[in-house]
Design an enzyme around this catalytic site. Structure first.
Site, short mmCIF file in Angstrom:
data_model
loop_
_atom_site.label_atom_id
_atom_site.label_comp_id
_atom_site.label_asym_id
_atom_site.label_seq_id
_atom_site.Cartn_x
_atom_site.Cartn_y
_atom_site.Cartn_z
N LYS A 48 2.94 -1.50 2.92
CA LYS A 48 4.22 -2.24 2.83
C LYS A 48 4.07 -3.55 3.44
O LYS A 48 3.64 -3.48 4.85
CB LYS A 48 5.36 -1.29 3.27
CG LYS A 48 6.79 -1.96 3.13
CD LYS A 48 7.84 -0.87 3.23
CE LYS A 48 9.04 -1.21 3.10
NZ LYS A 48 10.28 -0.25 3.34
N SER A 123 13.58 0.51 -0.15
CA SER A 123 13.04 -0.84 -0.08
C SER A 123 11.45 -0.74 -0.07
O SER A 123 10.84 -1.63 -0.26
CB SER A 123 13.01 -1.35 1.30
OG SER A 123 12.82 -0.68 2.35
N SER A 147 14.43 4.88 2.45
CA SER A 147 13.53 3.79 1.90
C SER A 147 12.14 4.16 1.43
O SER A 147 11.27 3.45 0.62
CB SER A 147 13.47 2.55 2.54
OG SER A 147 14.55 2.07 2.84
#
Lengths: 444, 94
Positions: A48, A123, A147
């Site tokens: 990420k 996210s 997330s």
């Protein structure tokens, strides 16, 4: 795709380009090859874009970090590299971790691979998509308010959020430091265990890292006698009777296999406070954490007539409006005249919420519910944030989502909570549940 | 009153908003005040703020000694405007 499944890089890149053209899950590829030959040499990992990889741009979905290149690897990246793993790419995400749809990134939105007119969830949007589309068997991610688990549910992958502090946050861009947790996505529970085994552990570079020894796992551990609570508040929010039926059918299957299943209800008066408490604390901590993004030393660097103007230009252009909103509300909560009644009050209520949550684990070992109340909504539809998931972040307890079902070809997940530091036990039971789900799927 | 508060916060946070964004923020601040009123109904007498998870589980902080100092040339790699190992900024004093 499994963790140690061998595939040549050309095949992987073809798959990545195919996925990218539909979903926009990838922000950048990592060009440096890892020459260490060890157990994980054939494993390609996505990371990420709020987790530092030395020498690779790190934007965390925000223009304010445009051009920023970390000088060091995050501890989790270092651990993977030391085992020979290849870091393949950085994945798209909601700006600075603030979002649950995957729609708010300066690199453009991420789309759901099952239906590109639906959100991917966030996210950790890109990480979930890349595992779902067989680009990588493992993708690192972070979970501050759900997330990892929401995108895992919407993409039909395993999303694991460990106990707070068990995986180092060194080298991870902080959003809300008292809740930020590094985790990951995989295609199955066994791989989740392998990843956790490698990534967990005390790190002196992270002052919130907790020294807790890794427990053992017994994948043949029976489900018999395990006490599982059904979190009724969460199930009440599910409006689709098919989803509810599937969930309760599974609970009956677990009961038949000897698990002790009982319905529990978290006090609704407190459940109604979970989201506002989370919002106040996360906005306030974010406001503080992102104060250093000033456009002077790194990232987007605008000029101005003076120092103050340069900072204002950079921050005005660098942050999107959704992020500015949160930072502004955080600042308001932290003002001296407001701090006692808003921020500190939220922290006190947090303690009440967590104490009550802990009580559920006095009699039970796990809590189960659906991760999301339905499949991923269409982009133009309203996203309903499942606030009950944030109990895991407020408390620091471990939680995971595993693939459970699908509706009109779009997946949704089953969610488990466990008590503090019961990560290994949670993985054990998730493995058994995964087998039951898979066996049922194969029969039908 | 909200407009003055918004101006102050924007000044402190060092970013700007246009008129439409400010309108949204006014509504957000009202919503936050409603949350504050909701909070006030909770009895938190003698309850300590929960600052983080698992208080007391942390090891002692390590000594504040640089273990591996980063060279200034490396530190400045991300800086657009630099000179002689310093970050160059626009003048501080108006």
């Amino acid at each position: 795709m499994r963790l140690f499944e061998k595939r040549d890089i050309q095949t992987i890149m073809e798959q990545c380009h195919k996925t990218q053209s539909r979903t926009n899950a990838i922000v950048s590829f990592v060009h440096e090859k890892n020459n260490i030959k060890k157990d994980w040499s054939d494993v390609y990992v996505a990371v990420k874009d709020n987790i530092s990889v030395k020498g690779t741009p790190c934007m965390a979905g925000s223009k304010i970090l445009n051009g920023y290149i970390p000088l060091y690897d995050a501890t989790v990246v270092k651990k993977l590299k030391e085992k020979g793993a290849q870091i393949l790419c950085k994945t798209n995400m909601d700006e600075l971790g603030m979002g649950a749809t995957g729609q708010n990134s300066c690199c453009g939105p991420t789309f759901n691979p099952y239906d590109v007119q639906r959100i991917s969830g966030g996210s950790s949007s890109g990480s979930a998509v890349l595992v779902a589309t067989d680009c990588v068997p493992l993708a690192l991610a972070t979970d501050t308010g759900d997330s990892i688990r929401v995108p895992a549910s919407y993409n039909g992958v395993v999303g694991f959020k460990p106990t707070y502090g068990r995986i180092s946050r060194y080298g991870v861009i902080s959003y809300a430091s008292s809740m930020d947790t590094v985790g990951f996505m995989t295609t199955c529970i066994e791989d989740a265990w392998r990843a956790f085994e490698l990534l967990q552990g005390y790190d002196p570079n992270d002052m919130t890292s907790i020294d807790h020894s890794l427990g053992s796992i017994n994948f043949s551990q029976s489900i018999q006698g395990k006490k599982i609570g059904i979190l009724k508040n969460a199930l009440d929010q599910v409006t689709d009777p098919e989803l509810k039926k599937k969930f309760y059918d599974l609970m009956n299957d677990l009961r038949r296999q000897g698990a002790i299943i009982q319905e529990v209800r978290y006090p609704q008066e407190l459940m109604d406070l979970v989201l506002p408490v989370y919002q106040v604390i996360s906005n306030s901590e974010a406001c503080s954490n992102f104060a250093h993004l000033d456009g002077i030393r790194f990232g987007l660097q605008k000029s101005g007539l003076n120092y103050k103007e340069a900072i204002t230009q950079s921050r005005t252009e660098g942050f999107s409006f959704p992020v500015k909103r949160r930072l502004l509300l955080g600042a308001y909560s932290l003002y001296e005249e407001n701090q006692h009644r808003i921020y500190q009050k939220a922290q006190k209520i947090r303690r009440l919420l967590v104490d009550e949550f802990q009580k559920l684990f006095d009699d039970l070992e796990f809590l189960a519910c659906l991760t999301t109340t339905d499949i991923a909504p269409k982009i133009e539809e309203e996203f309903i944030d499942p606030s009950y998931l944030k109990l895991a972040n407020l408390s620091g307890f471990p939680a995971l989502s595993l693939p459970f079902g699908s509706k009109i070809g779009c997946p949704y997940g089953l969610h488990l909570f466990a008590g503090a530091f019961q990560d290994e036990k949670m993985i054990e039971i998730a493995y058994q549940i995964e087998k039951i789900i898979d066996d049922k799927e194969n029969l039908s | 009153m909200n407009r003055q508060i918004i101006d102050k916060i924007l000044e402190d946070l060092h970013f700007e908003m246009d008129i439409h964004e400010r309108k949204q923020i006014e509504a957000d601040l009202d919503a936050l005040e409603r949350i504050s009123r909701q909070f006030s109904t909770m009895d938190t007498k003698d309850v300590e703020p929960m600052v983080t998870c698992f208080e007391g589980n942390w090891k002692n902080l390590r000594e504040d000694i640089p273990i591996k100092p980063v060279a200034s040339t490396d530190l400045l790699k991300n800086t657009k405007s630099k000179k002689d190992n310093f970050v160059v900024v626009s003048k501080v004093v108006k």
